[in-house]
Design a protein around this motif. Structure first.
Motif, PDB file in Angstrom:
ATOM      1  N   LEU A 115       3.151  -1.015   4.321  1.00  0.00           N
ATOM      2  CA  LEU A 115       2.802   0.387   4.096  1.00  0.00           C
ATOM      3  C   LEU A 115       4.038   1.214   3.735  1.00  0.00           C
ATOM      4  N   THR A 116       3.928   2.044   2.699  1.00  0.00           N
ATOM      5  CA  THR A 116       4.952   3.049   2.382  1.00  0.00           C
ATOM      6  C   THR A 116       4.231   4.359   2.094  1.00  0.00           C
ATOM      7  N   ASP A 117       4.965   5.469   2.241  1.00  0.00           N
ATOM      8  CA  ASP A 117       4.290   6.763   2.084  1.00  0.00           C
ATOM      9  C   ASP A 117       4.765   7.568   0.875  1.00  0.00           C
ATOM     10  N   GLU A 157       0.563   5.073   0.306  1.00  0.00           N
ATOM     11  CA  GLU A 157      -0.376   6.135   0.707  1.00  0.00           C
ATOM     12  C   GLU A 157       0.347   7.075   1.656  1.00  0.00           C
ATOM     13  N   ASP A 158       0.288   8.407   1.380  1.00  0.00           N
ATOM     14  CA  ASP A 158       1.042   9.365   2.189  1.00  0.00           C
ATOM     15  C   ASP A 158       0.218  10.011   3.299  1.00  0.00           C
ATOM     16  N   THR A 159      -1.095   9.765   3.338  1.00  0.00           N
ATOM     17  CA  THR A 159      -1.954  10.367   4.358  1.00  0.00           C
ATOM     18  C   THR A 159      -2.138   9.390   5.515  1.00  0.00           C
ATOM     19  N   GLU A 160      -1.855   9.848   6.747  1.00  0.00           N
ATOM     20  CA  GLU A 160      -1.865   8.957   7.908  1.00  0.00           C
ATOM     21  C   GLU A 160      -3.238   8.345   8.147  1.00  0.00           C
ATOM     22  N   ASN A 183      -5.647   7.675   6.015  1.00  0.00           N
ATOM     23  CA  ASN A 183      -5.925   6.624   5.043  1.00  0.00           C
ATOM     24  C   ASN A 183      -5.014   5.410   5.250  1.00  0.00           C
ATOM     25  N   GLN A 184      -3.799   5.634   5.734  1.00  0.00           N
ATOM     26  CA  GLN A 184      -2.920   4.495   6.043  1.00  0.00           C
ATOM     27  C   GLN A 184      -3.549   3.587   7.103  1.00  0.00           C
ATOM     28  N   ARG A 235      -4.837  -0.180   6.332  1.00  0.00           N
ATOM     29  CA  ARG A 235      -4.187  -1.287   7.059  1.00  0.00           C
ATOM     30  C   ARG A 235      -5.211  -2.074   7.877  1.00  0.00           C
ATOM     31  N   VAL A 262       0.859  -1.186   0.000  1.00  0.00           N
ATOM     32  CA  VAL A 262       0.000   0.000   0.000  1.00  0.00           C
ATOM     33  C   VAL A 262       0.903   1.246   0.000  1.00  0.00           C
ATOM     34  N   ASP A 301      -1.818   5.490  -4.102  1.00  0.00           N
ATOM     35  CA  ASP A 301      -2.486   6.794  -4.173  1.00  0.00           C
ATOM     36  C   ASP A 301      -1.964   7.538  -5.410  1.00  0.00           C
TER      37      ASP A 301
END
Length: 732
Positions: A529-531, A507-510, A512-513, A517, A505, A551
């Motif tokens: 998870l990576t941002d 996604e840079d928004t906490e 939505n992370q 998850r 995944v 994203d």
């Protein structure tokens, strides 16, 4: 009614005033130039007359000088005559006086011709050639003058004879020289006259040129401007007259609309009240069910009218929204047939659909709005048809690999529409009278709504009709073709996937992370998870993933570029890339179309858990507009709230700084981040404000200052409400 704004009129008047001033300045300049040229020409003429007089005097004096030399020679001959003895000459004062006067005039003229004499109007500005000629005859002149003086003096006979011989000897050369001088004076005078004449012609030509330029630069633009002003006034008068007539028609139409709406509301309301009263007064269940069925039908009629009124109000306020979804183009036709078949049976006509030989592809668009248009057109067609039937046709043509031109037709064999009513029928509050003078019923909004819906989709609607021969209404829209993988209905048990997946995944928004998850892990999937795109590529090279969720808008390289990098990594390793799902807060169909070859599926935020899991199960596609998620797990909502409260204040502060600085790029990125988080909380107005801000940031013709003035207080209220719900103290 058209709005002729004071600002536009003022700007137009300013342009006209400036142009008038410019033409006035040019006109004055042209007149001044002509006046100066005229004065110059007059001065030149006067100067020419003076110069001509001066040349005439010079030529006359030069001719007279020649004559005086001849008189001098004749006087000397008389002195040398045999009949005139010396004593006789001495006793003849007349001859002596004549010789003396002639010599004096001859000498004065000779000097005046060379050096000028203002008393007789000689300028003395001889040319070099004249001076050369005078220098040539100067020796002869001097010898003749000295000889004449010798004759006048008391000299003896031999001396006088010698003086007479000297005069006679040099007279011929002197006369020849004077002839040359006179000829030169005449030639120079003619040359000056010729030059002056050419100069006069030049001044005349320049004057004519100035007058011509004045006509082209001043008078012609002035005449053209006057003509344009007259035309503009005539056009404005026509527009004002048309606006007046339109306003009168609108007033009449609204009056008729209010009467129609009142009638349309009263009729079903009468049925509702009457049937409700009858239902209360009967104990027969069958009879009561019939009454209630009539009440339900009347309620649906009321609801339809209210929906039309709401739609027309939304359209007029530019608030019509389109819900973009994947749909089968034949589905609106089948739904319309199913819903309108009862009305066709009641009218004792046929209702059928004609499908194309080659089924159109699945498209991205607002299916419900297309059904609404087809229902309106089909309802009107059924009402207008007493014999025969109504057909609904669907067809289309691919434009390219990403878009499709979809066309629907509703054809009836009814009474038709008169030519004068064919364009007017699409206006609001407008109904067309039938042949017997009656109206078809309704408030006159259906076709106006149809046109505006099709306009909102970027399409066009056309009507062809002939009285007593039926009507054909055609509308066409261009829509994106859905990605290759099509959506199915979400599974009935989305929490039970077909098999656990190893998911990456990005996604840079906490907020939505956490949501992704929790939702994916609860369904049994393993999540990494990576941002940002760079860390996603690093994680991708360290593990094998069954699918990647990315994203679209990421810091650094965006989602589409990240997906392409991941595909290159797989191809370099000799493996096929896993399916890739795109996440974005954009709901426009063009986004899905432009990235159809990059992603295998496309989901819009807010993320619905059942759709996400169904997408992972078979990579279906769904695009939905931004709205609040209400069916979210309370524990998950509490965790999302905690993360949002920890990260949002700094994000909001950065956004405010970017807006104040006019930084469109940063404003767009930060607004987009917030759009991915706000739908999980009760903040509909704030969500709408942030959407407007993001739109303003992406358009260079809109100032960032157009955002609602209370957006920052709305952020403060949301944070305070979330802190209170989470039992957290407010931080100043």
């Amino acid at each position: 009614m058209p709005n002729f704004s004071d600002g536009a009129a003022s700007e137009s008047d300013s342009v006209v005033t400036n142009a008038g001033r410019r033409l006035t300045r040019l006109y004055i300049l042209a007149l001044s130039t002509v006046a100066l040229l005229s004065l110059g020409a007059q001065w030149l003429i006067q100067w020419q007359l003076g110069a001509g007089e001066s040349d005439s005097r010079v030529i006359n004096v030069a001719g007279r000088q020649r004559m005086l030399s001849q008189r001098l020679a004749k006087a000397a001959l008389r002195i040398d005559s045999r009949d005139l003895t010396m004593s006789a000459f001495a006793d003849d004062p007349h001859t002596q006086e004549e010789l003396s006067e002639t010599l004096g005039e001859w000498s004065d003229s000779h000097l005046a011709l060379q050096h000028g004499d203002k008393s007789v109007g000689l300028p003395g500005n001889s040319s070099a050639e004249i001076e050369r000629l005078f220098a040539k005859i100067e020796p002869h002149y001097n010898l003749m003058r000295e000889a004449a003086e010798e004759l006048i003096g008391d000299s003896d006979t031999l001396a006088r004879s010698a003086a007479v011989a000297t005069i006679q000897e040099h007279e011929r050369e002197f006369l020849s020289g004077m002839d040359a001088i006179v000829t030169q004076f005449v030639a120079e005078a003619e040359r000056r006259v010729s030059q002056l004449r050419r100069l006069e012609y030049a001044i005349l030509a320049l004057t004519l040129l100035v007058l011509l330029a004045e006509g082209l630069i001043v008078f012609r633009p002035a005449v053209n401007r006057i003509e344009r002003t007259v035309e503009r006034l005539a056009s404005l008068s026509q527009r004002l007259q048309a606006a007046k007539e339109q306003a009168e028609r609108a007033s009449t139409a609204k009056t008729r609309f209010l009467a129609n709406v009142s009638h349309e509301l009263r009729t079903p309301m009468t049925a509702v009240l009457g049937m409700t009263e009858l239902a209360r007064g009967t104990d027969d269940s069958v009879e009561r069910d019939n009454y209630l069925a009539i009440v339900e039908e009347a309620g649906e009629c009321l609801l339809g009218l209210l929906n039309d009124l709401i739609d027309i109000a939304r359209i007029d306020a530019d608030r019509l929204t389109l819900k973009i979804d994947t749909f089968d183009p034949l589905s609106p036709v089948s739904r319309t047939i199913r819903l309108m078949s009862r009305a066709a049976e009641d009218n004792q006509i046929t209702l059928q659909s004609i499908e194309p030989e080659v089924p159109p592809p699945l498209l991205l668009g607002d299916q419900e709005r297309l059904v609404q248009v087809l229902l309106n057109l089909t309802s009107n067609a059924i009402k207008a048809t007493a014999r025969g039937g109504v057909e609904i046709r669907c067809s289309g043509t691919p434009i390219d690999t990403h878009s499709f031109r979809l066309t629907y037709e509703v054809i009836d064999s009814g009474i038709g529409i008169a030519e004068v009513d064919r364009e007017r029928i699409f206006e609001t509050f407008t109904q067309v009278e039938t042949a017997d003078g009656s109206r078809s019923g309704g408030a006159g909004l259906g076709l106006a709504i149809c046109r505006r819906i099709i306009d909102a989709m970027g399409g066009e609607i056309q009507l062809k009709s002939e009285l007593n021969h039926g009507t054909r209404v055609t509308f066409a829209v261009t829509l994106p073709i859905a990605p290759a993988k099509v959506i199915r209905s979400p599974s009935q048990n989305p929490s039970s996937p077909s098999r656990p997946l190893n998911l990456l995944v990005v996604e840079d928004t906490e907020v939505n992370q956490v949501l992704l998850r929790k939702s994916l892990e609860k369904a049994g999937h393993r999540v990494t998870l990576t941002d940002d795109g760079e860390s996603a590529c690093e994680a991708y090279m360290l593990d094998r993933f069954d699918a990647v969720i990315i994203d679209l808008q990421l810091p650094g390289i965006d989602g589409a570029e990240t997906a392409n990098h991941l595909r290159k990594i797989s191809l370099a390793a000799g493996e096929g890339p896993p399916p890739m799902v795109c996440l974005t807060a954009y709901a426009e169909p063009t986004i899905a179309s432009s990235h159809a070859l990059t992603f295998d599926a496309y989901l819009t935020k807010p993320i619905r858990r059942e759709v996400l899991l169904a997408t992972l199960d078979d990579f279906t596609f769904q695009a939905a507009g931004i709205r609040r998620i209400e069916d979210i797990d309370p524990d998950l909502l509490a965790e999302l709230t905690e993360v949002f409260l920890a990260t949002a204040p700094a994000l909001i502060h950065e956004l405010k700084v970017a807006v104040d600085a006019g930084d469109r790029g940063k404003t767009g990125v930060l607004s987009h981040k917030l759009l991915g988080q706000l739908p999980y909380f009760d903040a509909a107005e704030l969500l709408n404000s942030v959407q407007k801000l993001e739109s303003a940031a992406s358009r260079h013709d809109t100032e960032l200052s157009v955002l609602p003035a209370d957006i920052w207080s709305e952020f403060d209220d949301l944070l305070s409400k979330l802190r209170a719900s989470a039992s957290m103290p407010s931080k100043n």
